[in-house]
Design a protein around this motif. Structure first.
Motif, mmCIF file in Angstrom:
data_model
loop_
_atom_site.group_PDB
_atom_site.id
_atom_site.type_symbol
_atom_site.label_atom_id
_atom_site.label_comp_id
_atom_site.label_asym_id
_atom_site.label_seq_id
_atom_site.Cartn_x
_atom_site.Cartn_y
_atom_site.Cartn_z
ATOM 1 N N VAL A 100 -20.867 38.823 -24.520
ATOM 2 C CA VAL A 100 -19.761 38.897 -23.557
ATOM 3 C C VAL A 100 -20.140 38.373 -22.178
ATOM 4 N N ALA A 101 -21.439 38.190 -21.914
ATOM 5 C CA ALA A 101 -21.875 37.843 -20.559
ATOM 6 C C ALA A 101 -21.317 36.510 -20.089
ATOM 7 N N GLY A 102 -21.179 35.560 -20.988
ATOM 8 C CA GLY A 102 -20.772 34.216 -20.589
ATOM 9 C C GLY A 102 -19.299 34.052 -20.323
ATOM 10 N N SER A 103 -18.479 35.050 -20.629
ATOM 11 C CA SER A 103 -17.029 34.935 -20.445
ATOM 12 C C SER A 103 -16.584 35.702 -19.207
ATOM 13 N N ASP A 104 -15.275 35.605 -18.910
ATOM 14 C CA ASP A 104 -14.689 36.370 -17.817
ATOM 15 C C ASP A 104 -13.872 37.544 -18.354
ATOM 16 N N THR A 105 -14.031 37.851 -19.612
ATOM 17 C CA THR A 105 -13.245 38.892 -20.260
ATOM 18 C C THR A 105 -13.552 40.266 -19.676
ATOM 19 N N PRO A 106 -12.517 41.069 -19.382
ATOM 20 C CA PRO A 106 -12.774 42.452 -18.962
ATOM 21 C C PRO A 106 -13.475 43.233 -20.075
ATOM 22 N N GLY A 116 -26.230 55.375 -18.985
ATOM 23 C CA GLY A 116 -26.653 54.073 -18.480
ATOM 24 C C GLY A 116 -25.553 53.033 -18.464
ATOM 25 N N LYS A 117 -24.312 53.466 -18.217
ATOM 26 C CA LYS A 117 -23.184 52.517 -18.255
ATOM 27 C C LYS A 117 -23.305 51.456 -17.155
ATOM 28 N N GLU A 118 -23.757 51.874 -15.977
ATOM 29 C CA GLU A 118 -23.904 50.885 -14.905
ATOM 30 C C GLU A 118 -25.006 49.882 -15.225
ATOM 31 N N LEU A 119 -26.046 50.321 -15.914
ATOM 32 C CA LEU A 119 -27.113 49.386 -16.286
ATOM 33 C C LEU A 119 -26.589 48.318 -17.241
ATOM 34 N N ILE A 120 -25.684 48.710 -18.157
ATOM 35 C CA ILE A 120 -25.074 47.739 -19.062
ATOM 36 C C ILE A 120 -24.241 46.740 -18.250
ATOM 37 N N ALA A 121 -23.465 47.260 -17.294
ATOM 38 C CA ALA A 121 -22.644 46.376 -16.458
ATOM 39 C C ALA A 121 -23.531 45.397 -15.687
ATOM 40 N N ARG A 122 -24.632 45.895 -15.137
ATOM 41 C CA ARG A 122 -25.547 45.013 -14.404
ATOM 42 C C ARG A 122 -26.144 43.957 -15.331
ATOM 43 N N ALA A 123 -26.461 44.358 -16.556
ATOM 44 C CA ALA A 123 -27.040 43.405 -17.507
ATOM 45 C C ALA A 123 -26.034 42.302 -17.833
ATOM 46 N N ILE A 124 -24.773 42.671 -18.020
ATOM 47 C CA ILE A 124 -23.740 41.655 -18.270
ATOM 48 C C ILE A 124 -23.671 40.686 -17.097
ATOM 49 N N HIS A 125 -23.661 41.232 -15.877
ATOM 50 C CA HIS A 125 -23.619 40.381 -14.680
ATOM 51 C C HIS A 125 -24.848 39.478 -14.596
ATOM 52 N N ASP A 126 -26.025 40.054 -14.804
ATOM 53 C CA ASP A 126 -27.273 39.299 -14.636
ATOM 54 C C ASP A 126 -27.410 38.168 -15.642
ATOM 55 N N HIS A 127 -26.739 38.286 -16.808
ATOM 56 C CA HIS A 127 -26.832 37.242 -17.823
ATOM 57 C C HIS A 127 -25.614 36.313 -17.803
#
Length: 385
Positions: A100-106, A116-127
């Motif tokens: 999902v990282a490469g798309s703009d999908t919510p 660790g929900k925020e860590l997942i969000a950060r990982a999506i952003h970082d990739h």
């Protein structure tokens, strides 16, 4: 002259400065006269058990074996918390992050508090292609509706009492980056309607302004609540639910991946030790058994808090069960047990975390998963009570 030697101090002076100074200097323990030989024997036995743990850890080998749970082994400690896990459920989560990282999908990230929900969000952003842009996180549950609108959309001067100057909102500061809305399930219907407009039209109005602004930020959301039940009960907008839930990631609670606890403990110990300015201690086999048998209702955040306290409280360089202060670990000897209120337990837990991080309220608020103003209010209530 011999830093590898364990030492125990014995004195007739049990004042705070003497005891604290000894423990700060690295004493394995501190005994006060008159000397209790049974206590001395217990201390000496424990010191030798700790030595065995160190020797097993220091022996050259490919990795930790049975009974060995060491520190960071010199590996670099990440500048911020990162995802750790090898359980199959976590590997699947890591795969989904990459997808999902490469798309703009919510994306809606679901899981209990502390998973660790925020860590997942950060990982999506970082990739993602937005990695060079800001990552902005907002805890929706920690703010009132008015403050949340101001926080996200900004406000103009005079919009409400105390608004003495214009302020940009998080949508604007996120720019083309990622905006993470934690605990989205705790927001009001009125706020949800305004958020829906941003997601659909990319437009929002600062509080007190008639001038529209545009947002190009990607929105990620998280909640520990049952959004489907909220839709059925009329507490969560159905249109916003479908708008957000294009992709869903569900994080397992720690009790369902106890095999990750040794790996997590090692990682979290390295971070806590760096914050405390001391080498990472080892975890004894008995302490690790306690960690793996605990139910962890607070999930990874509770484990982090537990180990941060253990780093501060441990004497010597081995963490033992008594340093963990796990719920249910010590039962009172009196049958007339006195139960405390939830508020009293909250005060105690908050003060323990603040103490463990040396009074750093920003770090304590981060560990507790609350805003700094909320932490201040809790501490003020405790002082007033």
């Amino acid at each position: 002259r011999a830093p590898g030697v364990d030492f125990v101090l014995m004195t007739a002076y049990e004042d705070l400065a003497t005891v604290a100074g000894a423990m700060q200097g690295g004493a394995a323990d501190f005994l006060v006269k008159p000397l209790d030989l049974h206590q001395l024997r217990a201390v000496v036995d424990r010191v030798f058990r700790d030595r065995e743990e160190r020797e097993r850890e220091d022996a050259p080998h490919a990795g930790p074996g049975p009974g060995e749970y060491g520190g960071s082994d010199g590996e670099a400690v990440p500048a911020r918390p990162t995802l750790v896990g090898k359980d199959p459920s976590m590997i699947e989560i890591f795969k989904r992050v990459g997808q999902v990282a490469g798309s703009d999908t919510p994306v809606v990230i679901r899981g209990e508090s502390g998973t660790g929900k925020e860590l997942i969000a950060r990982a999506i952003h970082d990739h993602s292609p937005r990695a060079a842009e800001p990552f902005v996180a907002v805890n929706c549950a920690s703010l009132s509706e008015t403050l949340l609108e101001s926080e996200l959309f900004g406000h103009v001067r005079g919009a409400f009492t105390g608004a003495d100057r214009e302020r940009k909102g998080r949508f604007e500061t996120a720019g083309r980056g990622t905006l993470f809305l934690d605990e989205i399930g705790d927001t009001t219907l009125d706020f949800q309607a305004k958020l829906l407009r941003v997601l659909q039209e990319g437009e929002f109005y600062p509080v007190g302004s008639d001038d529209v602004k545009r947002s190009r930020a990607r929105v990620l959301a998280a909640t520990h609540r049952d959004l489907e039940a909220g839709v059925e009960e009329g507490a969560f907008r159905q249109d916003l639910y479908y708008r957000l839930r294009v992709v869903e990631l569900g994080l397992p609670p720690l009790r369902e991946r106890t095999g990750d606890i040794p790996l997590l403990a090692r990682h979290l110990l390295a971070r806590a030790s760096e914050s405390a300015g001391r080498p990472a201690p080892r975890i004894s086999s008995e302490a690790m058994e306690r960690l793996q048998s605990h139910s962890w209702p607070g999930n990874v955040r509770e484990l982090e808090n537990c180990l941060a306290r253990a780093v501060v409280m441990a004497t010597g360089d081995v963490i033992r069960p008594e340093h963990l202060a796990l719920a249910g670990g010590e039962e009172p000897s009196s049958p007339d047990r006195v139960f405390r209120t939830l508020e009293e337990m909250e005060f105690e837990h908050v003060r323990r975390v603040v103490s463990a991080v040396g009074g750093n309220k920003s770090r304590a608020a981060e560990i507790l998963g609350i805003s700094r103003p909320r932490l201040r209010r809790i501490l003020e209530r405790a002082d007033d009570g």
